[in-house]
Scaffold this motif. Structure first.
Motif, PDB file in Angstrom:
ATOM      1  N   UNK A 507     -75.446  -7.483  71.815  1.00  0.00           N
ATOM      2  CA  UNK A 507     -73.764  -7.372  71.982  1.00  0.00           C
ATOM      3  C   UNK A 507     -73.804  -5.937  72.973  1.00  0.00           C
ATOM      4  N   UNK A 508     -74.431  -5.175  72.687  1.00  0.00           N
ATOM      5  CA  UNK A 508     -74.399  -3.377  73.073  1.00  0.00           C
ATOM      6  C   UNK A 508     -74.462  -3.568  74.000  1.00  0.00           C
ATOM      7  N   UNK A 509     -75.552  -3.678  74.607  1.00  0.00           N
ATOM      8  CA  UNK A 509     -76.726  -3.977  75.879  1.00  0.00           C
ATOM      9  C   UNK A 509     -76.295  -4.928  77.085  1.00  0.00           C
ATOM     10  N   UNK A 510     -75.601  -5.877  76.438  1.00  0.00           N
ATOM     11  CA  UNK A 510     -74.945  -7.127  77.175  1.00  0.00           C
ATOM     12  C   UNK A 510     -72.748  -6.765  77.026  1.00  0.00           C
ATOM     13  N   UNK A 511     -72.296  -6.985  78.580  1.00  0.00           N
ATOM     14  CA  UNK A 511     -70.737  -7.204  78.575  1.00  0.00           C
ATOM     15  C   UNK A 511     -70.514  -8.600  78.472  1.00  0.00           C
ATOM     16  N   UNK A 512     -71.295  -9.539  78.080  1.00  0.00           N
ATOM     17  CA  UNK A 512     -70.931 -10.829  77.419  1.00  0.00           C
ATOM     18  C   UNK A 512     -71.211 -10.846  75.590  1.00  0.00           C
ATOM     19  N   UNK A 513     -69.925 -11.255  75.555  1.00  0.00           N
ATOM     20  CA  UNK A 513     -70.117 -12.417  73.851  1.00  0.00           C
ATOM     21  C   UNK A 513     -71.063 -13.020  73.425  1.00  0.00           C
ATOM     22  N   UNK A 514     -72.321 -12.411  73.054  1.00  0.00           N
ATOM     23  CA  UNK A 514     -73.120 -12.970  72.103  1.00  0.00           C
ATOM     24  C   UNK A 514     -73.218 -13.813  70.935  1.00  0.00           C
ATOM     25  N   UNK A 515     -72.251 -14.267  70.320  1.00  0.00           N
ATOM     26  CA  UNK A 515     -71.904 -14.236  68.628  1.00  0.00           C
ATOM     27  C   UNK A 515     -71.549 -15.702  68.540  1.00  0.00           C
ATOM     28  N   UNK A 516     -71.545 -16.240  67.779  1.00  0.00           N
ATOM     29  CA  UNK A 516     -71.383 -17.481  68.001  1.00  0.00           C
ATOM     30  C   UNK A 516     -72.243 -18.705  67.223  1.00  0.00           C
ATOM     31  N   UNK A 517     -72.177 -19.477  67.347  1.00  0.00           N
ATOM     32  CA  UNK A 517     -72.923 -20.634  66.886  1.00  0.00           C
ATOM     33  C   UNK A 517     -74.170 -20.373  67.538  1.00  0.00           C
ATOM     34  N   UNK A 518     -74.997 -20.913  66.562  1.00  0.00           N
ATOM     35  CA  UNK A 518     -76.424 -21.118  66.994  1.00  0.00           C
ATOM     36  C   UNK A 518     -76.773 -22.875  67.968  1.00  0.00           C
ATOM     37  N   UNK A 519     -77.454 -21.900  69.214  1.00  0.00           N
ATOM     38  CA  UNK A 519     -77.251 -22.769  70.217  1.00  0.00           C
ATOM     39  C   UNK A 519     -76.496 -23.230  71.706  1.00  0.00           C
ATOM     40  N   UNK A 520     -75.165 -21.717  71.257  1.00  0.00           N
ATOM     41  CA  UNK A 520     -74.584 -21.507  72.429  1.00  0.00           C
ATOM     42  C   UNK A 520     -75.536 -19.970  73.158  1.00  0.00           C
ATOM     43  N   UNK A 521     -74.704 -20.481  74.788  1.00  0.00           N
ATOM     44  CA  UNK A 521     -75.904 -20.080  75.970  1.00  0.00           C
ATOM     45  C   UNK A 521     -74.269 -19.093  76.670  1.00  0.00           C
ATOM     46  N   UNK A 601     -81.897 -38.091  71.502  1.00  0.00           N
ATOM     47  CA  UNK A 601     -80.467 -37.134  70.887  1.00  0.00           C
ATOM     48  C   UNK A 601     -79.189 -37.745  71.583  1.00  0.00           C
ATOM     49  N   UNK A 602     -78.140 -36.831  71.776  1.00  0.00           N
ATOM     50  CA  UNK A 602     -76.676 -37.155  72.423  1.00  0.00           C
ATOM     51  C   UNK A 602     -76.532 -36.088  73.663  1.00  0.00           C
ATOM     52  N   UNK A 603     -76.426 -36.420  74.504  1.00  0.00           N
ATOM     53  CA  UNK A 603     -76.301 -36.138  75.764  1.00  0.00           C
ATOM     54  C   UNK A 603     -75.159 -35.513  75.750  1.00  0.00           C
ATOM     55  N   UNK A 607     -70.962 -34.067  72.108  1.00  0.00           N
ATOM     56  CA  UNK A 607     -72.134 -32.853  71.241  1.00  0.00           C
ATOM     57  C   UNK A 607     -73.318 -32.375  72.150  1.00  0.00           C
ATOM     58  N   UNK A 608     -72.678 -32.221  73.742  1.00  0.00           N
ATOM     59  CA  UNK A 608     -73.802 -31.373  74.621  1.00  0.00           C
ATOM     60  C   UNK A 608     -73.128 -30.748  75.615  1.00  0.00           C
ATOM     61  N   UNK A 609     -71.913 -29.627  75.162  1.00  0.00           N
ATOM     62  CA  UNK A 609     -70.903 -29.061  75.860  1.00  0.00           C
ATOM     63  C   UNK A 609     -71.557 -28.155  76.798  1.00  0.00           C
ATOM     64  N   UNK A 610     -71.195 -28.288  77.725  1.00  0.00           N
ATOM     65  CA  UNK A 610     -71.129 -26.613  78.880  1.00  0.00           C
ATOM     66  C   UNK A 610     -71.751 -25.379  78.165  1.00  0.00           C
ATOM     67  N   UNK A 611     -72.864 -25.315  78.282  1.00  0.00           N
ATOM     68  CA  UNK A 611     -73.211 -23.768  77.654  1.00  0.00           C
ATOM     69  C   UNK A 611     -73.350 -24.026  76.598  1.00  0.00           C
ATOM     70  N   UNK A 612     -74.181 -24.836  75.868  1.00  0.00           N
ATOM     71  CA  UNK A 612     -74.825 -24.747  74.672  1.00  0.00           C
ATOM     72  C   UNK A 612     -75.943 -25.659  75.110  1.00  0.00           C
ATOM     73  N   UNK A 627     -77.631 -26.923  78.404  1.00  0.00           N
ATOM     74  CA  UNK A 627     -77.294 -27.546  79.458  1.00  0.00           C
ATOM     75  C   UNK A 627     -76.308 -26.301  80.029  1.00  0.00           C
ATOM     76  N   UNK A 628     -77.477 -25.851  81.289  1.00  0.00           N
ATOM     77  CA  UNK A 628     -76.569 -24.823  82.329  1.00  0.00           C
ATOM     78  C   UNK A 628     -76.773 -24.971  83.381  1.00  0.00           C
ATOM     79  N   UNK A 629     -76.650 -24.640  85.156  1.00  0.00           N
ATOM     80  CA  UNK A 629     -76.880 -25.059  86.364  1.00  0.00           C
ATOM     81  C   UNK A 629     -77.341 -23.821  87.065  1.00  0.00           C
ATOM     82  N   UNK A 630     -77.697 -23.672  87.620  1.00  0.00           N
ATOM     83  CA  UNK A 630     -78.095 -22.622  88.653  1.00  0.00           C
ATOM     84  C   UNK A 630     -77.781 -23.737  90.903  1.00  0.00           C
ATOM     85  N   UNK A 631     -77.277 -24.700  90.593  1.00  0.00           N
ATOM     86  CA  UNK A 631     -77.196 -25.412  91.781  1.00  0.00           C
ATOM     87  C   UNK A 631     -75.215 -26.304  91.591  1.00  0.00           C
TER      88      UNK A 631
END
Length: 814
Positions: A507-521, A601-603, A607-612, A627-631
């Protein structure tokens, strides 16, 4: 010999680069600068350089540095009393093929975007400016009136005198023999003089300007400086009666350049197959040395030159010269703070453009050292781009055979190196190879760029127009947009950040907030204090104390070094995990259906929204699905340990046959990301591009206190944007865009494209670039008429700040 026992900086190497660094550090006010040269100033490669001083380079900032060099050399004589021989004689580059014609016309367009005076000229106009030239076969020319030439040795000596006048100490015949270290810092250097004297100079900084010795000096300093010496040939004629001042002439299709000096012609060559030199080390006695003549090697160049410039047939050869110069694996020089140490700097490996680069490189490095931050984007040459394996001597020997010749080879888009390949392979390499992959190379990684059809040649056929893989990439693009594609992303860097303060640190080196539950992207940027972008990454929370930072393949080392240098007192460890896991991207509207066939598993979105991310079973093994995408499509990146990678691929491939799964390459990924407006680090976003002007303010959480760059973001929100990153789509479907094409707003050049690619779904070439917008609203920026200049032709373009494809991102979240 009397040398100080303490200095702020010790510069190793007294060629033009070392002299420039000493001069510019002294100009910054550094009074205790010491330069140590093993023999005599300029005695390595500077003394025999051809002395061509051009302005135009491949990128805006490299051009900026070359232009600075010219201005400096023009003023040095008045400052130091040493004549530099600099004169603006202009230069002409001629094309002998249609492809080279396209290249030099694109370069001329790029020159206009970079503020370099340029003129396209016809073959007859070439003959007018260079009357001795046989213009048979010449298809076009480009004239740069402000290019010049100079006396290499005197330029270096003028810089050395200027440094001395400002208090620097320059010691010749003084060899650095060893260093003292304390952790990641060099605390001093041991030296010995030819007069038998010896000593130790403690210092705060060391700069490796050792030229072709830079590799071995780098090892002595605990750093990796990949470069290798190659033989470089030229001849100088006898005086030619009546020969008057001529511009510099380049005929790259014949691997040749010509320089008139004092009524003689210097003919130099960058032949396709170079001759590496000194594989077992450079002789310790080397000083102003020449290498043995090899007329057989040079003869094809000379034969073509005699035809191109018939007067050479009558002129006697005064000098046949063969001397060594250093070349790097990618034909870009090395500059900056070495990743392995915290006070060892590098300026070496100048690939035959040391004279034209020395002034600017010395200025940029001195400013970087003085401020502790890069003065502007230097990613093209930053030493941190080099991978550790690239210091391997066998690799350097093989790669250097090619890099010298590439200076004058056609600079086709997507051109791949041919030598020293196959070193880094993903766990899926053989699976892809068996199924038609055509590989490119980045940072040593073999990466599937496109897939050949049955019976199609599995090789690039280069062109400035549609290349032979254009239809292949279009089909792969369609598969991802309409069905499901599978491609290998294993080369992307993976840095594990772990420890009780991992969350606070990120959180110090990045502009985003990485706090949150396990699995957060979290998609975020590492910012510098000015709000510029040092890295563009995703951060996945693996546990309460562990994260995975995913970076571009080429910047893993630079990004990990940035983290390490900002770790401070945070209790975290950093580990490169890139080779530990393979990554398969499963992308497209049918990607969920494919994963449901291979995993219980549940996709679902619930259960597995975008960004997790979630741990999953895959076939009979285990994996992790991000669950992320560069396309810009529904999809997942599947991370699997290297031991189970083969099983994961086979499981997905077999299950995908009923869905018509398509293997895709990274050219597809680039064209899809362009349609979606996703930025590419190093092109669209760099350390000098403000995160808000790059359109990435959504990823910065200013409500979070204390992160690097926060104040700069808040200031920019108050003062307003000076530039906006705009996306463009050509209205004509035929032209191709790559990068650096000028952007014209209402008829005037206002910038250049930072990247370009063909948008196969949208049916035209697309690009991005920054447009000045001080005091303007977004609507005002878009209200203008835009054109993109392609090889001298202006093409109308649509402009948008939102993505042209799926602007609301509904497909990502489907």
């Amino acid at each position: 010999m009397s040398l100080p026992t303490q200095a702020r900086v010790v510069i190793i190497g007294g060629g033009v680069i070392g002299c420039s660094v000493a001069y510019h550090l002294s100009k910054q006010g550094w009074t205790d600068v010491v330069l140590l040269e093993r023999k005599q100033l300029t005695s390595g490669t500077t003394w025999h350089a051809a002395g061509l001083i051009a302005q135009l380079r491949a990128t805006r900032n490299m051009t900026r540095l070359a232009k600075y060099s010219q201005e400096l050399y023009g003023a040095l004589e008045a400052e130091t009393g040493v004549a530099t021989g600099f004169r603006r004689c202009g230069s002409i580059t001629v094309a002998l093929t249609d492809e080279r014609r396209e290249e030099i016309l694109r370069q001329a367009s790029m020159a206009r975007a970079f503020g370099v005076e340029v003129e396209e000229i016809s073959p007859d106009e070439v003959a007018d400016r260079y009357p001795h030239l046989n213009i048979d076969g010449v298809t076009a020319g480009v004239w740069l009136p402000r290019d010049g030439q100079g006396d290499p040795a005197n330029i270096a000596l003028a810089l050395a005198r200027g440094a001395r006048q400002m208090g620097a100490q320059v010691a010749e015949r003084t060899k650095v023999t060893g260093v003292a270290r304390d952790g990641r810092r060099v605390t001093g250097v041991d030296w010995v003089g030819e007069d038998g004297s010896s000593g130790h100079t403690a210092c705060d900084h060391v700069v490796n300007c050792a030229g072709m010795w830079g590799h071995q000096v780098g090892r002595m300093l605990g750093t990796n400086v990949p470069l290798h010496a190659c033989e470089h040939f030229y001849i100088v004629t006898e005086s030619i009666p009546g020969l008057t001042s001529l511009p510099v002439l380049r005929v790259p299709d014949e691997c040749a350049y010509y320089k008139e000096d004092a009524g003689k012609i210097l003919l130099g060559a960058f032949e396709p197959q170079a001759k590496p030199w000194a594989m077992d080390g450079i002789p310790d006695s080397f000083e102003f040395d020449q290498l043995p003549e090899d007329f057989d090697h040079f003869e094809p160049i000379l034969e073509a030159a005699v035809n191109r410039m018939p007067m050479l047939a009558e002129a006697g050869i005064h000098t046949f010269f063969n001397g060594p110069e250093s070349f790097t694996p990618d034909d870009a020089y090395h500059l900056g703070l070495a990743p392995e140490m915290d006070n060892v700097w590098v300026a070496a490996g100048f690939n035959s453009i040391g004279i034209q680069s020395a002034g600017g490189a010395g200025m940029a490095l001195a400013q970087w050292m003085d401020a502790g931050e890069k003065p502007f984007d230097l990613g093209d040459v930053d030493i941190s781009r080099m991978q550790p394996f690239q210091g391997n001597r066998h690799y350097l020997f093989e790669r250097s055979k090619e890099t010298l010749g590439l200076l004058y080879a056609d600079h086709f888009p997507y051109r791949q190196k041919a030598k020293a390949r196959g070193i880094r392979r993903s766990p899926f390499h053989h699976h892809l190879q068996e199924r038609g992959a055509v590989f490119g190379e980045l940072a040593g990684w073999e990466r599937a760029n496109w897939f050949a059809r049955a019976g199609q040649a599995r090789a690039y056929d280069y062109s400035w127009q549609r290349q032979n893989w254009f239809a292949n990439a279009a089909a792969e693009h369609r598969a991802v947009r309409e069905n499901v594609g599978l491609y290998d992303m294993s080369s992307f860097g993976k840095i594990r950040v772990e420890g009780p303060e991992a969350e606070a640190f990120l959180n110090h080196v990045g502009g985003g907030d990485v706090s949150g539950p396990v699995g957060k992207i979290t998609y975020t940027q590492f910012l510098n204090p000015a709000g510029g972008i040092e890295a563009d990454v995703t951060v996945t929370r693996l546990s309460e104390t562990a994260y995975l930072v995913v970076t571009p393949a080429a910047t893993r080392l630079a990004d990990q070094t940035w983290l390490a240098r900002h770790r401070g007192d945070f209790r975290v460890t950093l580990t490169d995990m890139t080779a530990a896991e393979g990554v398969l991207a499963v992308m497209g509207p049918m990607s969920r259906a494919l994963l449901e066939r291979v995993s219980p598993n549940d996709f679902t979105n619930a259960a597995n929204p975008f960004g997790t991310a979630q741990e999953i079973e895959l076939g009979m093994g285990l994996a992790r699905a991000h669950r992320v995408s560069y396309v810009g499509e529904l999809g997942w990146e599947i991370y699997v340990s290297a031991d189970m990678a083969g099983h994961a691929f086979e499981t997905l491939w077999d299950a995908g046959q009923e869905l018509n799964l398509t293997l895709c390459g990274l050219h597809m990924m680039d064209s899809c990301r362009m349609e979606k407006g996703f930025r590419h680090f190093g092109h669209d976003i760099t350390c000098e591009d403000h995160v808000l002007e790059a359109g990435l303010g959504f990823a910065v959480k200013t409500e979070k206190p204390g992160f690097i760059g926060r104040d700069a973001v808040l200031r920019k929100r108050e003062t307003g944007l000076q530039n906006r990153l705009v996306q463009f789509r050509l209205t004509d479907p035929e032209p191709m865009l790559y990068h650096a094409e000028p952007i014209l707003r209402d008829g005037a050049v206002v910038g250049h494209l930072t990247s370009g690619a063909y948008g196969h779904h949208l049916g035209a070439a697309m690009g991005m670039g920054y447009v000045p917008c001080a005091g303007e609203s977004a609507a005002q920026v878009l209200a203008s008429t835009y054109e993109i200049e392609v090889a001298g032709v202006r093409v109308r373009a649509e402009a948008s700040l939102a993505p042209f494809y799926d602007p609301k991102g509904t497909r990502l979240r489907g």
